[in-house]
Design an enzyme around this catalytic site. Structure first.
Site, PDB file in Angstrom:
ATOM      1  N   GLU A 103       2.280   2.153   2.829  1.00 62.53           N
ATOM      2  CA  GLU A 103       1.363   1.515   1.980  1.00 62.53           C
ATOM      3  C   GLU A 103       0.413   2.433   1.491  1.00 62.53           C
ATOM      4  O   GLU A 103       0.098   2.153   0.083  1.00 62.53           O
ATOM      5  CB  GLU A 103       1.014   0.160   2.573  1.00 62.53           C
ATOM      6  CG  GLU A 103       0.043  -0.503   1.837  1.00 62.53           C
ATOM      7  CD  GLU A 103      -0.815  -1.275   2.331  1.00 62.53           C
ATOM      8  OE1 GLU A 103      -2.082  -1.030   2.141  1.00 62.53           O
ATOM      9  OE2 GLU A 103      -0.662  -1.778   3.909  1.00 62.53           O
ATOM     10  N   GLU A 178      -3.834  10.232   5.455  1.00 61.97           N
ATOM     11  CA  GLU A 178      -3.586   8.813   5.950  1.00 61.97           C
ATOM     12  C   GLU A 178      -2.999   8.561   6.945  1.00 61.97           C
ATOM     13  O   GLU A 178      -3.166   7.214   7.442  1.00 61.97           O
ATOM     14  CB  GLU A 178      -2.806   8.057   4.551  1.00 61.97           C
ATOM     15  CG  GLU A 178      -3.316   8.538   3.174  1.00 61.97           C
ATOM     16  CD  GLU A 178      -4.674   7.874   2.893  1.00 61.97           C
ATOM     17  OE1 GLU A 178      -4.928   6.657   3.531  1.00 61.97           O
ATOM     18  OE2 GLU A 178      -5.484   8.378   2.359  1.00 61.97           O
TER      19      GLU A 178
END
Length: 458
Positions: A103, A178
């Site tokens: 995501e 991330e």
């Protein structure tokens, strides 16, 4: 008995009121575009169903993309706070948080839009009224809204490019940023682990209630996708590899595994044309298998204790949390609404359950939560700031009141009062913000958890 998408969304709205997730319509006196008929094909999308949704003065159209099988629901009304959302079913088979990492990665730029942070860029440089992305237990969703139809069309395109063509395929450093990475402040510093998701989940699981909620699922649904930590366990996030992320994206981020929702006063034909020509037409239909959760009935109450880390010297007296959980299986929609009402009545500060809880000094507070964002909903009685020695008394208290309800039910006046309050809330549903976003994400949750857009009408 006819089953329609409009009913499903009405049920979602009503249930959301009980769960404090109320949505809204901002009516503008403008003409709405004529809707297509069942069987008609618009830009590669075939109309499956056209219905009224009187609860919010809307019409709904269910489209299916002929080439890929992608679903799109158009909710047409006069709301000028228009919204678009795309969701994917994303089961998690471990605690590495791969779907949460993905995501974050998808909103870190795409082939056509190589921005470092798509969300912040859109939020600060466009007319968007909402922009975000969420990873839940069984799905990942990307909602956006705007008061400008032209702007929403562009934002929808940006999101579609991000989910289908993320920059991570050409830049592995996005994964390191991330997910997780080793780093040193200088050549004399200690080697540390960092990463956006790694750090975020260290913070999230630093809350005992969040940790308890995940432990509840591990106890109730062992060895299933519903028992995993969807956001990722920091200790397991560092086991995630770049190849894992690419494989997950390749498997689940496909139109055949998607549901889009378009909401408000928009020219739906413009959106369908963009979606088909720029993205879906490049794919073929794919058979994607999603594991269905099976729950075997317990023969007895299952009890587990989990340790929660605290700093040295912390006073741990009455610092525990005890959860008493019930998986709600094979319930009708009417029964689910009944459980929601039960939670409201038991959770009231003036309820007999809470009053006796306080009188017996069993803990700081007892909270009742009904989680319907799961394939099998869970009703939880959660006692905070308590001691492990009180668990038998807490169980006995809850059992006493549940047995009383089974035997005698609630007082009609109490139920009527709760329902009257919710009906008042429904009457004002068009006054509150972000109906498009709230409704879209909840529809996505139902679709992912129950594998259908069809729900029985009681």
């Amino acid at each position: 008995m006819k089953k329609v998408v409009s009913y499903m969304m009405s049920f979602v709205l009503i249930l959301s009121i009980f769960l404090n997730a109320a949505p809204c319509v901002n009516a503008a006196q403008t003409e709405l575009k004529a809707l297509p008929e069942v069987g008609q094909v618009v830009a590669g999308f075939k109309v499956q169903e056209v219905e009224d949704m009187e609860l919010i003065d809307s019409k709904t159209v269910l489209f299916e993309h002929e080439k890929t099988g992608a679903k799109l629901i158009f909710i047409q009304n006069k709301d000028t706070n228009r919204a678009f959302d795309i969701s994917f079913k994303t089961p998690a088979f471990n605690d590495t948080g791969v779907n949460h990492v993905l995501e974050h990665i998808t909103v870190s730029g795409s082939q056509k839009y190589p921005m470092k942070n798509v969300l912040f860029t859109i939020l600060n440089q466009t007319y968007s009224t909402f922009i975000n992305a969420f990873t839940a237990q069984n799905f990942t969703t990307y909602p956006v809204s705007s008061l400008s139809e032209d702007q929403l069309l562009k934002l929808a395109e940006v999101y579609l490019d991000c989910v289908y063509y993320p920059s991570v395929y050409n830049d592995k450093n996005i994964f390191k940023r991330e997910a997780w990475r080793y780093e040193m402040a200088d050549n004399k510093a200690e080697l540390n682990i960092s990463g956006t998701v790694y750090n975020e989940m260290k913070g999230a699981l630093g809350n005992i209630s969040t940790a308890a909620a995940y432990n509840d699922l591990k106890t109730l649904f062992p060895n299933s996708t519903q028992s995993t930590i969807s956001g990722g366990d920091p200790d397991k996030v560092k086991d995630l590899t770049y190849e894992d992320v690419i494989k997950t994206h390749d498997t689940y981020y496909h139109p055949s595994n998607s549901l889009m929702v378009l909401y408000g006063n928009v020219d739906y034909q413009r959106f369908l044309k963009m979606i088909d020509e720029s993205y879906l037409s490049k794919y073929n239909k794919k058979d994607i298998k999603i594991e269905k959760l099976k729950l075997e009935p317990f023969n007895k109450t299952i009890e587990k204790t989990f340790k929660y880390p605290v700093a040295v010297g912390t006073n741990t007296q009455n610092a525990s949390q005890i959860d008493y959980c019930f998986p709600i299986k094979n319930m009708s929609d009417e029964d689910l609404l009944g459980i929601a009402v039960l939670g409201e009545l038991f959770g009231s500060e003036t309820s007999a359950l809470k009053q006796e809880f306080r009188d017996k000094k069993l803990g700081g507070d007892i909270l009742i939560n009904f989680n319907t964002g799961l394939s099998i909903p869970v009703l939880t009685f959660s006692v905070q700031n308590t001691d492990e020695s009180k668990k038998a008394d807490i169980k006995a208290l809850v059992d006493k009141y549940l047995n009383s309800i089974v035997k005698s039910g609630f007082k009609s006046a109490d139920v009527d009062a709760v329902l009257a309050g919710e009906i008042r809330g429904l009457s004002n549903i068009t006054e509150t913000p972000n109906l498009g976003v709230n409704l879209s994400t909840q529809v996505g949750s139902f679709w992912a958890n129950f594998d259908s857009l069809i729900f029985t009408i009681i």
